[in-house]
Design an enzyme around this catalytic site. Sequence first.
Site, PDB file in Angstrom:
ATOM      1  N   ARG A   1       5.633   2.557  -3.814  1.00 44.83           N
ATOM      2  CA  ARG A   1       5.421   1.396  -2.941  1.00 44.83           C
ATOM      3  C   ARG A   1       5.391   0.115  -3.769  1.00 44.83           C
ATOM      4  NH1 ARG A   1      -0.021   3.129  -0.168  1.00 44.83           N
ATOM      5  NH2 ARG A   1      -0.424   3.508  -2.384  1.00 44.83           N
TER       6      ARG A   1
ATOM      7  N   HIS B   1     -11.240   0.595  -0.632  1.00 39.10           N
ATOM      8  CA  HIS B   1     -10.043   1.043   0.083  1.00 39.10           C
ATOM      9  C   HIS B   1      -9.113  -0.140   0.356  1.00 39.10           C
ATOM     10  CE1 HIS B   1      -7.364   3.384   2.368  1.00 39.10           C
ATOM     11  NE2 HIS B   1      -8.055   3.565   3.487  1.00 39.10           N
TER      12      HIS B   1
END
Length: 465
Positions: A356, A301
Amino acid sequence: MSASILRTSRTKPVWSALARARFSSTAPKNTTLKERLAELIPVELENVKRVRAEHGKKAFGPVIVDQLYGGMRGLPALIWDGSVLDADEGIRFRGKTIPECQELLPKAPGGAEPLPEGLFWLLVTGEIPTQEQVTELSKDWAARSAIPEFVEEILDRCPPTLHPMSQFSLAVTALNHDSAFAKAYQDGVSKKEYWGPTFEDSMDLIAKLPNIAGRIYNNVFGKGKLAAIDPAKDYSHNLSTLLGFGDNAAFVELMRLYITIHSDHEGGNVSAHTGKLVGSALSDPFLAFAASLNGLAGPLHGLANQEVLLWLSKMQSKIGENASDEAVKEYVWATLKGGQVVPGYGHAVLRKTDPRYTAQREFALKHLPEDPLFKLVGQIYNIVPDILLEAGKAKNPWPNVDAHSGALLTHYGLTQMQFYTVLFGVSRAFGVAAQLIWDRALGAPLERPKSYSTAAIEKMFKDKS
């Protein structure tokens, strides 16, 4: 560079006209965030009641056995209002793309990037705040920013060998000591009023994170005396100052962009889902977000940008700073043939370039176009997708957010990769906190999905045959 790589959130919208209309207004003037939230809650309660009445008994997506074994990938199971992630267009915050947020959200004087204070207002209300409202939010967070002395002592006693994310989680957990929600619940607050102390805790949580992050950075990496929060400065400026970079206007601008684009990524990712899950037990926002941080610390993550930077550094050391395209291609192929992935490429949901990533690339083109590491990132951007397609290694061969952020932080001197996930954590608090507030306002229940054993699944299908 192929046109498909450049497809970002400017492409087809996934929001209906009704949803976009609900979340496209500007905030009324002369109202605080909490006052506006109090006005919106009864409206949204009625809206949720209407949606459930009209659609509550309808099926919403199939469930197949592979999804149960595959980490619930793609399984529709959560309500998350702050953002929605679409495979083709990327993330939208309350219906707004990243370019729209960059255009519409208030900015610091002389700045070009959106202030995270405005993004938080948008996540909570679905509205664009005024410049004055954002300024007041900056002042409010500065006024709440002090951390208890015992939390400072906890951090100061941590050995520098303890990972910054472990220290971060410890400190946030300890803030539970002064939780307004925990006290109110103990005192028997009405369920209808849960959102009020949850809001206060969420505001305190976000406000205190720069001091926590700055203290960890100072203790672990030895940057001298810790600076103080300046009540006249915005959140990102104060965070930058606590890290020792407040005098660099470009770094401050980077922090404004970084926090904004990392703040939320719908509810199914590990950190967001963990915060929602733990919060559903009526754990206060400090405990819920500390759990989020523990999930974010995992290598699948929040550590991805470190892996990208390590891979880039190894590449540079092997083929040099200004290597040819052919040398880069050979190194990429060697990575794949060695049984490894190209870090920073591919995404669990996205099937196009992560917007992003695009926002960070545009920032780099404006502020550091000649940086050697950025040039390598751009070179890889033009080479890797075609290689991954040829190798058949990825459904999505396009870069994600992690392919770029480390190069930007390194350029400005923040080279301590172990700290990068702390910055990610500061950002992710915005989305988690906004959803926790709404979960308490709407009376969201305890999460308790049903689980099955492998034997039970086999029996189920045997009985049907």
